[in-house]
Design a protein around this motif. Sequence first.
Motif, PDB file in Angstrom:
ATOM      1  N   ASN A   6      52.516  51.019 -11.939  1.00 58.53           N
ATOM      2  CA  ASN A   6      51.865  50.978 -13.242  1.00 58.53           C
ATOM      3  C   ASN A   6      52.378  52.143 -14.090  1.00 58.53           C
ATOM      4  O   ASN A   6      52.015  53.300 -13.868  1.00 58.53           O
ATOM      5  CB  ASN A   6      50.351  51.070 -13.087  1.00 58.53           C
ATOM      6  N   GLU A  64      51.738  52.583 -17.169  1.00 59.79           N
ATOM      7  CA  GLU A  64      50.771  52.850 -18.239  1.00 59.79           C
ATOM      8  C   GLU A  64      51.430  52.794 -19.613  1.00 59.79           C
ATOM      9  O   GLU A  64      51.046  53.509 -20.532  1.00 59.79           O
ATOM     10  CB  GLU A  64      50.091  54.211 -18.018  1.00 59.79           C
ATOM     11  N   CYS A  65      52.457  51.966 -19.705  1.00 62.86           N
ATOM     12  CA  CYS A  65      53.195  51.772 -20.965  1.00 62.86           C
ATOM     13  C   CYS A  65      53.882  53.039 -21.449  1.00 62.86           C
ATOM     14  O   CYS A  65      54.101  53.214 -22.653  1.00 62.86           O
ATOM     15  CB  CYS A  65      52.280  51.225 -22.053  1.00 62.86           C
ATOM     16  N   LYS A  66      54.261  53.911 -20.534  1.00 62.44           N
ATOM     17  CA  LYS A  66      54.955  55.145 -20.889  1.00 62.44           C
ATOM     18  C   LYS A  66      56.457  55.011 -20.663  1.00 62.44           C
ATOM     19  O   LYS A  66      57.149  55.980 -20.378  1.00 62.44           O
ATOM     20  CB  LYS A  66      54.380  56.317 -20.092  1.00 62.44           C
ATOM     21  N   MET A  72      47.504  51.410 -24.768  1.00 60.43           N
ATOM     22  CA  MET A  72      48.809  50.984 -24.265  1.00 60.43           C
ATOM     23  C   MET A  72      49.871  51.070 -25.357  1.00 60.43           C
ATOM     24  O   MET A  72      50.987  51.547 -25.125  1.00 60.43           O
ATOM     25  CB  MET A  72      48.715  49.567 -23.693  1.00 60.43           C
ATOM     26  N   ASN A 126      50.548  54.826 -26.065  1.00 63.07           N
ATOM     27  CA  ASN A 126      51.370  55.431 -25.017  1.00 63.07           C
ATOM     28  C   ASN A 126      52.841  55.096 -25.218  1.00 63.07           C
ATOM     29  O   ASN A 126      53.728  55.959 -25.097  1.00 63.07           O
ATOM     30  CB  ASN A 126      50.926  54.952 -23.633  1.00 63.07           C
ATOM     31  N   ASN A 180      40.486  54.522 -24.920  1.00 63.34           N
ATOM     32  CA  ASN A 180      40.730  54.054 -23.562  1.00 63.34           C
ATOM     33  C   ASN A 180      40.420  52.594 -23.379  1.00 63.34           C
ATOM     34  O   ASN A 180      40.472  52.080 -22.266  1.00 63.34           O
ATOM     35  CB  ASN A 180      39.874  54.876 -22.572  1.00 63.34           C
TER      36      ASN A 180
END
Length: 267
Positions: free
Chosen positions: A148, A150-152, A170, A173, A266
Amino acid sequence: MDDGFVLVKTKRNASDAKKVKLAREKQMVLMKENSYDVFDAVKFCGKIKQHMEEIKDSPFFTELVSTITKCVGNESFSLVSFGIGDMIDSNISQYQSACLILLSKHFNTLTNELYDPVMVMRYEALLPQVMDAINQNFETTFKWINKNEECKRQVSQKTLFFMPHCSLKMYLNLIQHNLNTLNLLLILGNSFSNYVDRDDTIAPFTLLAENTHEKSFDALVTKKKKNAKSNLHDCFNDTSLHWFDAITDMSVIETIKSDKSIDRFNE
């Protein structure tokens, strides 16, 4: 910017995000407890094929392909899907998966990757079968992302991120981790301008307004009658394609990088 952001002074209740986060964590625990160990590839691929037939000639998909083509020209690009949901059990996720596959095939994308924590929670042991079914039946080359992110994800080449109905955090990020290469991003997801209409304190969106271009597809999937059934509306309402000009003002990058206010988002 094609569609200017209209700033409306509407503030978010900070406790709402916390409640949503707790509810989502509880949901993830339940999903893990109710994981699956059987995958019907024939049934799954049959549904995806049916949805692909419905989507491919729709005004929505036609306009989406046209807009992407205008953005990238003759440049090849990669495709990444974050947050597509439960591809096995969700009708909405299956429609979105069908659209994702159509985009990959139409543009012959350089690489194709996807990830969703729901799929890991419910079908971790079955993921190799799911990916094999997709690639063999639709002649694609999708790969499952092993963790994951986390869309980074940081990109070094033109990349389309397929993210309909993802959480605000998301998108933030993804943008924060690509400020120096913003012009390489295309994001298909919830309308950023609509986010700003609801809350004008989202620094990355407000500070990047002049760098951001947005094409909305909402009108192409809107229900013709109030109570009419529309699969495309359910799957792609509030969806826009976003693309960006490179940031030339380094102070903007530093301001966004140092902005801690986004930690409250969040949901």
